[in-house]
Design a protein around this motif. Sequence first.
Motif, PDB file in Angstrom:
ATOM      1  N   ARG A  15       0.946  -0.929  -0.045  1.00 41.51           N
ATOM      2  CA  ARG A  15       0.303   0.088   0.147  1.00 41.51           C
ATOM      3  C   ARG A  15       0.475   1.391   0.027  1.00 41.51           C
ATOM      4  O   ARG A  15       0.544   2.238  -0.477  1.00 41.51           O
ATOM      5  N   LYS A  49      -7.121   1.125  -8.102  1.00 36.71           N
ATOM      6  CA  LYS A  49      -7.409   1.240  -6.520  1.00 36.71           C
ATOM      7  C   LYS A  49      -8.295   0.533  -6.494  1.00 36.71           C
ATOM      8  O   LYS A  49      -8.438   0.003  -5.074  1.00 36.71           O
ATOM      9  N   TYR A 101      -6.548  -2.592  -3.667  1.00 32.34           N
ATOM     10  CA  TYR A 101      -6.266  -1.646  -3.293  1.00 32.34           C
ATOM     11  C   TYR A 101      -6.319  -1.435  -1.391  1.00 32.34           C
ATOM     12  O   TYR A 101      -6.078  -1.986   0.018  1.00 32.34           O
TER      13      TYR A 101
END
Length: 214
Positions: A71, A128, A132
């Motif tokens: 991340r 994303k 994510y």
Amino acid sequence: MSLKDEIKKYLIDDIELVKKIEKLMIKVDIISDNKRDMLLAGFSRNVLSHFISINYLMEKKLYNSAFALERIFFENIIKLKYMYYIMDDPKIVTIYDANSWDKHFPSIGDMATKIDEKLETNFYSNVKQNAYKIMNDYTHTGANQIARNFGESDASIESNFSDELILDTLKGNKTLLKTAMIVFLEGIGLKNAFITTNFLSYNYEINLEERAIS
């Protein structure tokens, strides 16, 4: 070639890529009063550092720690591109002089969307949307992070990351790294004639089209 052999090859190739990038970065001088370029250099060095750290941890089979950095690695790239491509000059001056950036960057999703619009792609928004959440799990000691400490039978305490996941992560990381480093090399190196397009293409196999992956 087995998956384990592919992983070993990727780790070796990544070391060579890092060495090449570092040699290129040494060629680049930055004018200290160009705050955008100074920030770009700082973000770029950070991206490279995270990439090296993830690979080192994977080489040592410390996969939980390696995935905890995913991340941070991704967010650094998003902030690099958002800062360089999207922020106006007054905002650059503001964040350059600020002690905290808590309120100066939008959400990761909003930044990814803006970057994709600028580069005419959907690459960053897709990362994303699709990866994510699990990145956050690994970073914040979530259920998936802890579950990876048990063998398939749940009877043994050992790292449980599949070779497929490790290899896919290495491949994705290399793609992300190159899209970030191209911003640095193009934005500072080529712009100020420290390096040339041909030099990148022929000597380092770096294609400027990889700044955005569609």
